[in-house]
Scaffold this motif. Structure first.
Motif, PDB file in Angstrom:
ATOM      1  N   TYR A  68       1.186  -0.855   0.194  1.00 43.72           N
ATOM      2  CA  TYR A  68      -0.403   0.105   0.018  1.00 43.72           C
ATOM      3  C   TYR A  68       1.102   1.119   0.304  1.00 43.72           C
ATOM      4  O   TYR A  68       0.049   2.471   0.364  1.00 43.72           O
ATOM      5  CB  TYR A  68      -0.486  -0.224   1.316  1.00 43.72           C
ATOM      6  N   ARG A  69       2.168   1.424  -0.367  1.00 48.17           N
ATOM      7  CA  ARG A  69       2.935   2.295  -0.394  1.00 48.17           C
ATOM      8  C   ARG A  69       2.401   3.022  -1.420  1.00 48.17           C
ATOM      9  O   ARG A  69       2.363   2.177  -2.728  1.00 48.17           O
ATOM     10  CB  ARG A  69       4.180   2.274  -0.230  1.00 48.17           C
ATOM     11  N   TRP A  70       2.483   4.462  -1.615  1.00 44.42           N
ATOM     12  CA  TRP A  70       1.877   5.467  -2.971  1.00 44.42           C
ATOM     13  C   TRP A  70       2.646   4.946  -3.382  1.00 44.42           C
ATOM     14  O   TRP A  70       2.687   4.941  -5.142  1.00 44.42           O
ATOM     15  CB  TRP A  70       1.862   6.702  -2.078  1.00 44.42           C
ATOM     16  N   ASP A  71       4.940   5.334  -3.862  1.00 45.30           N
ATOM     17  CA  ASP A  71       4.576   4.803  -4.770  1.00 45.30           C
ATOM     18  C   ASP A  71       4.640   3.805  -5.801  1.00 45.30           C
ATOM     19  O   ASP A  71       4.782   3.205  -6.897  1.00 45.30           O
ATOM     20  CB  ASP A  71       6.773   4.714  -4.696  1.00 45.30           C
ATOM     21  N   ARG A  72       3.915   2.260  -4.899  1.00 46.11           N
ATOM     22  CA  ARG A  72       4.027   1.369  -5.490  1.00 46.11           C
ATOM     23  C   ARG A  72       1.889   1.486  -6.596  1.00 46.11           C
ATOM     24  O   ARG A  72       2.226   0.753  -7.179  1.00 46.11           O
ATOM     25  CB  ARG A  72       4.076   0.869  -5.064  1.00 46.11           C
ATOM     26  N   LEU A  73       1.255   1.861  -5.871  1.00 44.87           N
ATOM     27  CA  LEU A  73       0.289   1.758  -5.618  1.00 44.87           C
ATOM     28  C   LEU A  73       0.332   3.453  -6.898  1.00 44.87           C
ATOM     29  O   LEU A  73      -1.206   3.060  -8.071  1.00 44.87           O
ATOM     30  CB  LEU A  73      -0.677   2.091  -4.808  1.00 44.87           C
ATOM     31  N   ALA A  74       1.683   3.996  -6.943  1.00 46.44           N
ATOM     32  CA  ALA A  74       0.795   4.929  -7.971  1.00 46.44           C
ATOM     33  C   ALA A  74       1.458   4.407 -10.020  1.00 46.44           C
ATOM     34  O   ALA A  74       0.889   4.992 -10.613  1.00 46.44           O
ATOM     35  CB  ALA A  74       2.068   6.399  -7.944  1.00 46.44           C
ATOM     36  N   LYS A  75       2.419   3.791  -9.566  1.00 41.96           N
ATOM     37  CA  LYS A  75       2.480   2.664 -10.743  1.00 41.96           C
ATOM     38  C   LYS A  75       1.630   1.751 -10.937  1.00 41.96           C
ATOM     39  O   LYS A  75       1.571   1.592 -12.585  1.00 41.96           O
ATOM     40  CB  LYS A  75       4.297   2.020 -10.444  1.00 41.96           C
ATOM     41  N   ASP A  76       1.183   1.340 -10.536  1.00 43.45           N
ATOM     42  CA  ASP A  76      -0.012   0.359 -10.920  1.00 43.45           C
ATOM     43  C   ASP A  76      -0.954   1.742 -11.888  1.00 43.45           C
ATOM     44  O   ASP A  76      -1.926   0.786 -12.101  1.00 43.45           O
ATOM     45  CB  ASP A  76      -0.852  -0.586  -9.617  1.00 43.45           C
ATOM     46  N   TRP A  77      -1.602   2.601 -10.833  1.00 43.09           N
ATOM     47  CA  TRP A  77      -2.913   3.241 -11.315  1.00 43.09           C
ATOM     48  C   TRP A  77      -2.079   3.939 -12.809  1.00 43.09           C
ATOM     49  O   TRP A  77      -3.329   3.739 -13.697  1.00 43.09           O
ATOM     50  CB  TRP A  77      -3.025   3.950 -10.412  1.00 43.09           C
ATOM     51  N   LEU A  78      -0.840   4.066 -12.715  1.00 43.81           N
ATOM     52  CA  LEU A  78      -0.394   4.678 -13.658  1.00 43.81           C
ATOM     53  C   LEU A  78      -0.214   3.465 -15.001  1.00 43.81           C
ATOM     54  O   LEU A  78      -0.817   3.696 -16.278  1.00 43.81           O
ATOM     55  CB  LEU A  78       1.103   4.731 -14.108  1.00 43.81           C
ATOM     56  N   LYS A  79      -0.089   2.712 -14.811  1.00 44.96           N
ATOM     57  CA  LYS A  79      -0.173   0.874 -15.963  1.00 44.96           C
ATOM     58  C   LYS A  79      -1.814   1.468 -15.962  1.00 44.96           C
ATOM     59  O   LYS A  79      -2.198   0.495 -17.537  1.00 44.96           O
ATOM     60  CB  LYS A  79      -0.517  -0.519 -15.268  1.00 44.96           C
ATOM     61  N   SER A  80      -2.997   1.575 -15.317  1.00 47.70           N
ATOM     62  CA  SER A  80      -3.654   1.213 -15.402  1.00 47.70           C
ATOM     63  C   SER A  80      -4.324   1.867 -16.355  1.00 47.70           C
ATOM     64  O   SER A  80      -5.526   2.022 -16.924  1.00 47.70           O
ATOM     65  CB  SER A  80      -5.188   1.200 -14.913  1.00 47.70           C
ATOM     66  N   TYR A  81      -4.105   3.061 -16.451  1.00 47.31           N
ATOM     67  CA  TYR A  81      -4.347   4.706 -17.142  1.00 47.31           C
ATOM     68  C   TYR A  81      -4.038   4.672 -18.431  1.00 47.31           C
ATOM     69  O   TYR A  81      -4.670   5.197 -18.982  1.00 47.31           O
ATOM     70  CB  TYR A  81      -4.062   5.812 -16.794  1.00 47.31           C
ATOM     71  N   ARG A  82      -2.386   4.027 -18.421  1.00 42.89           N
ATOM     72  CA  ARG A  82      -2.484   3.733 -19.917  1.00 42.89           C
ATOM     73  C   ARG A  82      -3.285   2.543 -20.829  1.00 42.89           C
ATOM     74  O   ARG A  82      -2.998   2.941 -21.828  1.00 42.89           O
ATOM     75  CB  ARG A  82      -0.716   3.208 -20.114  1.00 42.89           C
TER      76      ARG A  82
END
Length: 82
Positions: A68-82
């Motif tokens: 649940y670290r923000w740096d990890r979550l941000a990468k996962d969310w970025l993949k979803s948006y791409r």
């Protein structure tokens, strides 16, 4: 609140509702039957009376918080948006 507890190394005792079972993968906390105050009390008592269990779950909680670290979550969310 669960994530903050995990990150602090505080084992969570909660009812098994919603996504809590996923959040508390085995070894990060104690799940009690929903609406069962006795089961919740037993989970709390187990942590208060069993130092080994409490320490194991505290370590598991800190490990689980990494998901649940923000740096990890941000990468996962970025993949979803791409």
């Amino acid at each position: 609140k669960i994530v903050e507890s995990l990150a602090s190394g505080v084992p969570v005792v909660t009812g098994d509702v919603g996504d809590r079972a996923e959040m508390l993968t085995p070894g990060a906390g104690v799940l009690a039957r929903p609406g069962d105050a006795h089961a919740l009390a037993e989970g709390i008592a187990a942590l208060l009376t069993n130092d080994t269990l409490r320490l194991q779950l505290a370590a598991g909680a800190r490990r689980r918080a990494e998901a649940y670290r923000w740096d990890r979550l941000a990468k996962d969310w970025l993949k979803s948006y791409r």
